[in-house]
Design a protein around this motif. Structure first.
Motif, PDB file in Angstrom:
ATOM      1  N   GLU A 144       0.606  -1.276  -0.050  1.00 53.98           N
ATOM      2  CA  GLU A 144       0.032  -0.079   0.126  1.00 53.98           C
ATOM      3  C   GLU A 144       0.743   1.236  -0.023  1.00 53.98           C
ATOM      4  OE1 GLU A 144      -3.380   0.267  -0.374  1.00 53.98           O
ATOM      5  OE2 GLU A 144      -3.272  -1.793  -0.623  1.00 53.98           O
ATOM      6  N   LYS A 145       2.185   1.263   0.108  1.00 52.86           N
ATOM      7  CA  LYS A 145       3.131   2.448  -0.124  1.00 52.86           C
ATOM      8  C   LYS A 145       2.713   3.413  -0.987  1.00 52.86           C
ATOM      9  CE  LYS A 145       7.902   3.362   0.596  1.00 52.86           C
ATOM     10  NZ  LYS A 145       9.217   2.925   0.466  1.00 52.86           N
ATOM     11  N   ALA A 146       2.225   3.149  -2.415  1.00 52.30           N
ATOM     12  CA  ALA A 146       1.663   4.054  -3.333  1.00 52.30           C
ATOM     13  C   ALA A 146       0.282   4.054  -3.339  1.00 52.30           C
ATOM     14  CB  ALA A 146       2.283   3.516  -4.609  1.00 52.30           C
ATOM     15  N   SER A 147      -0.470   3.826  -2.444  1.00 53.07           N
ATOM     16  CA  SER A 147      -1.917   3.892  -2.495  1.00 53.07           C
ATOM     17  C   SER A 147      -2.482   4.824  -1.264  1.00 53.07           C
ATOM     18  CB  SER A 147      -2.533   2.280  -2.312  1.00 53.07           C
ATOM     19  OG  SER A 147      -3.842   2.524  -2.361  1.00 53.07           O
ATOM     20  N   THR A 148      -3.550   4.686  -1.223  1.00 53.99           N
ATOM     21  CA  THR A 148      -4.276   5.654  -0.396  1.00 53.99           C
ATOM     22  C   THR A 148      -4.757   4.928   0.892  1.00 53.99           C
ATOM     23  OG1 THR A 148      -6.649   5.054  -0.823  1.00 53.99           O
ATOM     24  CG2 THR A 148      -5.616   6.690  -2.318  1.00 53.99           C
ATOM     25  N   ALA A 149      -4.807   5.966   2.071  1.00 53.60           N
ATOM     26  CA  ALA A 149      -4.922   5.244   3.180  1.00 53.60           C
ATOM     27  C   ALA A 149      -6.293   4.464   3.253  1.00 53.60           C
ATOM     28  CB  ALA A 149      -5.075   6.261   4.416  1.00 53.60           C
ATOM     29  N   ALA A 150      -7.423   5.157   2.636  1.00 48.59           N
ATOM     30  CA  ALA A 150      -8.392   4.154   2.484  1.00 48.59           C
ATOM     31  C   ALA A 150      -8.584   2.778   1.725  1.00 48.59           C
ATOM     32  CB  ALA A 150      -9.764   4.969   1.830  1.00 48.59           C
ATOM     33  N   GLU A 151      -7.718   2.749   0.779  1.00 46.11           N
ATOM     34  CA  GLU A 151      -7.385   1.554   0.250  1.00 46.11           C
ATOM     35  C   GLU A 151      -6.778   0.443   1.346  1.00 46.11           C
ATOM     36  OE1 GLU A 151      -5.111   2.664  -3.187  1.00 46.11           O
ATOM     37  OE2 GLU A 151      -7.109   3.056  -4.327  1.00 46.11           O
ATOM     38  N   SER A 152      -5.822   1.092   2.114  1.00 49.35           N
ATOM     39  CA  SER A 152      -5.256   0.028   2.969  1.00 49.35           C
ATOM     40  C   SER A 152      -6.223  -0.434   3.737  1.00 49.35           C
ATOM     41  CB  SER A 152      -4.123   0.823   3.769  1.00 49.35           C
ATOM     42  OG  SER A 152      -3.238   1.589   2.789  1.00 49.35           O
ATOM     43  N   VAL A 153      -7.192   0.325   4.309  1.00 52.77           N
ATOM     44  CA  VAL A 153      -8.166  -0.275   5.244  1.00 52.77           C
ATOM     45  C   VAL A 153      -8.979  -1.413   4.664  1.00 52.77           C
ATOM     46  CG1 VAL A 153     -10.077   0.396   6.746  1.00 52.77           C
ATOM     47  CG2 VAL A 153      -8.381   1.995   6.337  1.00 52.77           C
ATOM     48  N   GLU A 154      -9.458  -0.986   3.396  1.00 53.11           N
ATOM     49  CA  GLU A 154     -10.330  -1.954   2.641  1.00 53.11           C
ATOM     50  C   GLU A 154      -9.530  -3.280   2.381  1.00 53.11           C
ATOM     51  OE1 GLU A 154     -13.024   1.416   0.217  1.00 53.11           O
ATOM     52  OE2 GLU A 154     -11.877  -0.444  -0.893  1.00 53.11           O
ATOM     53  N   GLN A 155      -8.123  -3.255   2.122  1.00 46.32           N
ATOM     54  CA  GLN A 155      -7.786  -4.374   1.832  1.00 46.32           C
ATOM     55  C   GLN A 155      -7.445  -5.237   3.119  1.00 46.32           C
ATOM     56  OE1 GLN A 155      -4.022  -4.713  -0.655  1.00 46.32           O
ATOM     57  NE2 GLN A 155      -4.691  -3.226  -2.079  1.00 46.32           N
ATOM     58  N   ILE A 156      -6.905  -4.721   4.289  1.00 48.40           N
ATOM     59  CA  ILE A 156      -6.879  -5.592   5.483  1.00 48.40           C
ATOM     60  C   ILE A 156      -8.220  -6.180   5.900  1.00 48.40           C
ATOM     61  CG2 ILE A 156      -6.067  -5.418   7.935  1.00 48.40           C
ATOM     62  CD1 ILE A 156      -4.230  -3.160   7.153  1.00 48.40           C
ATOM     63  N   HIS A 157      -9.235  -5.177   5.991  1.00 48.02           N
ATOM     64  CA  HIS A 157     -10.640  -5.421   6.240  1.00 48.02           C
ATOM     65  C   HIS A 157     -11.009  -6.638   5.348  1.00 48.02           C
ATOM     66  CE1 HIS A 157     -14.278  -3.782   8.417  1.00 48.02           C
ATOM     67  NE2 HIS A 157     -14.131  -4.827   8.664  1.00 48.02           N
ATOM     68  N   ALA A 158     -10.830  -6.527   4.116  1.00 49.21           N
ATOM     69  CA  ALA A 158     -11.304  -7.807   3.307  1.00 49.21           C
ATOM     70  C   ALA A 158     -10.661  -9.121   3.559  1.00 49.21           C
ATOM     71  CB  ALA A 158     -10.814  -7.217   1.966  1.00 49.21           C
ATOM     72  N   ALA A 159      -9.482  -8.856   4.396  1.00 50.63           N
ATOM     73  CA  ALA A 159      -8.385 -10.299   4.486  1.00 50.63           C
ATOM     74  C   ALA A 159      -8.916 -10.851   5.798  1.00 50.63           C
ATOM     75  CB  ALA A 159      -7.003  -9.755   4.638  1.00 50.63           C
ATOM     76  N   VAL A 160      -9.505  -9.849   6.709  1.00 51.33           N
ATOM     77  CA  VAL A 160     -10.039 -10.536   8.003  1.00 51.33           C
ATOM     78  C   VAL A 160     -11.534 -10.646   8.335  1.00 51.33           C
ATOM     79  CG1 VAL A 160      -7.849  -9.548   8.923  1.00 51.33           C
ATOM     80  CG2 VAL A 160     -10.161  -8.280   9.327  1.00 51.33           C
ATOM     81  N   ALA A 204     -17.478  -5.675   1.312  1.00 49.28           N
ATOM     82  CA  ALA A 204     -16.829  -5.003   0.492  1.00 49.28           C
ATOM     83  C   ALA A 204     -17.691  -3.886   0.081  1.00 49.28           C
ATOM     84  CB  ALA A 204     -16.000  -5.506  -0.863  1.00 49.28           C
ATOM     85  N   LEU A 205     -18.856  -4.163  -0.364  1.00 44.95           N
ATOM     86  CA  LEU A 205     -19.927  -3.075  -0.797  1.00 44.95           C
ATOM     87  C   LEU A 205     -20.434  -2.166   0.149  1.00 44.95           C
ATOM     88  CD1 LEU A 205     -21.370  -5.110  -3.733  1.00 44.95           C
ATOM     89  CD2 LEU A 205     -19.575  -3.618  -3.871  1.00 44.95           C
ATOM     90  N   LEU A 206     -21.097  -3.104   1.133  1.00 41.67           N
ATOM     91  CA  LEU A 206     -21.806  -2.408   2.288  1.00 41.67           C
ATOM     92  C   LEU A 206     -20.989  -1.726   3.249  1.00 41.67           C
ATOM     93  CD1 LEU A 206     -24.467  -5.050   2.837  1.00 41.67           C
ATOM     94  CD2 LEU A 206     -24.689  -2.952   1.617  1.00 41.67           C
ATOM     95  N   GLU A 207     -19.770  -2.061   3.465  1.00 37.29           N
ATOM     96  CA  GLU A 207     -18.840  -1.625   4.325  1.00 37.29           C
ATOM     97  C   GLU A 207     -18.336  -0.256   3.913  1.00 37.29           C
ATOM     98  OE1 GLU A 207     -17.555  -5.229   7.332  1.00 37.29           O
ATOM     99  OE2 GLU A 207     -16.118  -4.466   5.479  1.00 37.29           O
ATOM    100  N   ARG A 208     -18.062   0.078   2.700  1.00 36.99           N
ATOM    101  CA  ARG A 208     -17.956   1.259   1.955  1.00 36.99           C
ATOM    102  C   ARG A 208     -18.740   2.129   2.327  1.00 36.99           C
ATOM    103  NH1 ARG A 208     -17.499   0.576  -4.350  1.00 36.99           N
ATOM    104  NH2 ARG A 208     -16.128  -1.193  -3.720  1.00 36.99           N
ATOM    105  N   TYR A 209     -19.891   1.962   2.591  1.00 36.71           N
ATOM    106  CA  TYR A 209     -21.066   2.973   2.888  1.00 36.71           C
ATOM    107  C   TYR A 209     -21.219   3.301   4.399  1.00 36.71           C
ATOM    108  CZ  TYR A 209     -21.559   3.499  -2.157  1.00 36.71           C
ATOM    109  OH  TYR A 209     -21.399   3.637  -3.241  1.00 36.71           O
ATOM    110  N   GLY A 210     -20.135   2.456   5.304  1.00 32.46           N
ATOM    111  CA  GLY A 210     -20.363   2.501   6.610  1.00 32.46           C
ATOM    112  C   GLY A 210     -21.134   1.500   7.513  1.00 32.46           C
ATOM    113  N   CYS A 211     -21.918   0.723   6.562  1.00 31.41           N
ATOM    114  CA  CYS A 211     -22.442  -0.607   7.367  1.00 31.41           C
ATOM    115  C   CYS A 211     -21.418  -1.205   8.220  1.00 31.41           C
ATOM    116  CB  CYS A 211     -23.171  -1.420   6.346  1.00 31.41           C
ATOM    117  SG  CYS A 211     -24.530  -0.577   5.458  1.00 31.41           S
ATOM    118  N   VAL A 212     -22.141  -1.831   9.363  1.00 33.53           N
ATOM    119  CA  VAL A 212     -21.505  -2.736   9.892  1.00 33.53           C
ATOM    120  C   VAL A 212     -22.142  -4.077   9.631  1.00 33.53           C
ATOM    121  CG1 VAL A 212     -20.933  -3.741  12.143  1.00 33.53           C
ATOM    122  CG2 VAL A 212     -21.367  -1.194  12.156  1.00 33.53           C
TER     123      VAL A 212
END
Length: 496
Positions: A278-294, A382-390
């Motif tokens: 994620e060094k060349a990406s955004t902080a938001a993308e970092s969150v999404e990738q880690i979240h998707a992994a777990v 991935a889809l719903l958490e992007r809009y703030g859903c838990v």
């Protein structure tokens, strides 16, 4: 008899004690002695801080845990003696030494905390450190906790190269140089215990190296070894090996502790890889990738904990309380990921993410997605958490029912989305079950189905019974979001 038994009066004085209690107290005659004084005035840890008073006052059994000064723990269970013509005045108290269990729980907690701290760095530290420096710090932390907490002096960690199958050395302490540099592959034959563990994904306890044909010499004079796989989402990413000069030096407890610790090691290593990616990406993308992994593993933890709670509710309140803590911690993980992901890379170092349509009505809404297909559940995150859903997910109807019941004390789910054909429920039967446990005619349920596929006329029957909405696969993102908002509005579910 391993347990202690005493007969107490209403003043906590001992009227009779068996030999085990006399042994623990170091006194042969305990008649008339105060119960707590006889055990060295231990600290009462709960859950009932006045178990004897409670048992006498309520006429029902009560229990608690005591901690003595000599690092011993006792579980006491007080049962009132019901006598004719009045309230109980005596108690039969059983006492069990639970020191080993408590000490193991404390060690497990310490191991988990150590694992959490393996790659715990502040944003400033991350920004200033190179990838190599981060890895060296992680190796140092692993070695520190392995020696001080697990008491292992010889340590070897190898990482699996997925392309070549080669096990590359990452850390070796106490190993012979030839062994540390030995070329090994993730193969069950001719690659020692390490290769076998990497190939099978199973831990291996070598009790005597002189008699084990799989063992290849590692530490000088080693007589036993313990090797566990480093796994992430059921994929082997490496191995963790410890050795001892004593035969049969490792127990099943050592195996359990090491397996728990290595899960955190694997996560920490993966976190570092994500930092690089994620060094060349955004902080938001970092969150999404880690979240998707777990996301799905966390859902599995939630599901298993809820399933266990269903078995123990009404029987073991202490177990239920511990499982409730696990559920809370598992749900907190997602929030932790958000904050950790945002700290991984400074926002100002990257371009701002592209804007997207905001949906305030979806923020902090709890959504349960029920589908047998892992891909569907991952996409829901991935889809719903992007809009703030838990978002939480379940692979079948039975587990979903347990999760819905468990969530009711906290306000329940705002929306439940389920496939019309679950492994154990039809969409209609699932809706009826939700209506029963939620005790309401308006169930915030969305059923998903393919066009033209409705075995048993589940959609028709569900609509007649008050189904809120149907999504026909494949559906667009805006259709999903609109439908969720529609159901939230109809059900009147308002959460703060």
């Amino acid at each position: 008899m391993p347990d202690g038994v005493v007969l107490l009066d209403s003043e906590n004085s001992i009227l009779w004690a068996n030999g085990q209690v006399r042994h623990w107290s170091g006194q042969e005659n305990l008649s008339g002695a105060n119960f707590y004084s006889a055990l060295g005035s231990p600290e009462i840890l709960g859950p009932d801080f006045c178990p004897f008073h409670t048992a006498l006052a309520t006429g029902t059994a009560s229990s608690s845990t005591l901690r003595a000064d000599d690092h011993r723990y006792f579980h006491v269970h007080a049962a009132p003696v019901h006598e004719d013509g009045g309230p109980p005045r005596h108690l039969i108290v059983t006492v069990r030494d639970v020191s080993l269990e408590m000490l193991q729980q404390q060690k497990l907690a310490a191991i988990h905390q150590a694992g959490m701290e393996l790659a715990d760095l502040t944003p400033d530290e991350l920004f200033q450190m190179s990838v190599r420096e981060r890895i060296e710090l992680l190796k140092s932390n692993i070695l520190h906790y392995t020696k001080d907490l697990l008491n292992f002096e010889v340590v070897e960690i190898r990482l699996l190269d997925a392309k070549t199958g080669r096990l590359e050395p990452l850390l070796a302490v106490g190993m012979e140089e030839e062994a540390a540099n030995r070329v090994l592959f993730a193969q069950p034959q001719n690659n020692g215990v390490t290769g076998f563990v990497a190939a099978t994904g199973k831990s291996y306890l070598c009790e005597d190296t002189t008699e084990d044909p799989l063992y290849l010499s590692g530490a000088l004079g080693a007589k036993s070894s313990l090797t566990v796989p480093l796994t992430l989402h059921d994929d082997v990413i490496g191995t963790f090996n410890v050795e001892s000069p004593e035969p049969r030096a490792f127990s099943e407890s050592d195996l359990q502790f090491l397996e728990i610790f290595t899960r955190d090691v694997a996560v920490a290593l993966n976190t570092l890889e994500l930092l690089v990616a994620e060094k060349a990406s955004t902080a938001a993308e970092s969150v999404e990738q880690i979240h998707a992994a777990v996301a799905l593993p966390v859902d599995e933890i939630l599901g298993e904990a809820v399933n266990l709670m269903e078995r123990y509710i009404g029987h073991e309140p202490e177990v239920v309380e511990r499982l409730q803590r696990i559920l809370r911690h598992a749900r907190d993980i997602k929030q932790v990921i958000q904050s950790v992901g945002q700290k991984m890379t400074p926002v100002q170092a990257h371009p701002q993410p592209l804007p997207f349509e905001r949906r305030p009505a979806l923020v902090n809404r709890r959504v349960l997605l029920v589908d047998e297909d892992n891909t569907v559940r991952s996409a829901g995150h991935a889809l719903l958490e992007r809009y703030g859903c838990v978002v939480e997910t379940a692979p079948n109807g039975a587990q979903a029912v347990f999760m819905v019941r468990n969530m009711l004390p906290e306000g329940g789910y705002d929306v439940v989305i389920a496939d019309i054909r679950l492994p154990d429920f039809s969409g209609y039967d699932f809706m009826l079950k939700l209506r029963e446990i939620m005790n309401t005619d308006i169930v915030p349920l969305i059923l998903m189905t393919g066009f033209g596929y409705d075995p048993g006329h589940s959609i028709v029957k569900s609509r007649q019974a008050g189904l809120q909405a149907v999504l026909y696969k494949p559906f667009r993102l805006d259709q999903l979001l609109d439908t969720v908002e529609q159901v939230i509005g109809v059900s009147g579910s308002v959460r703060t």
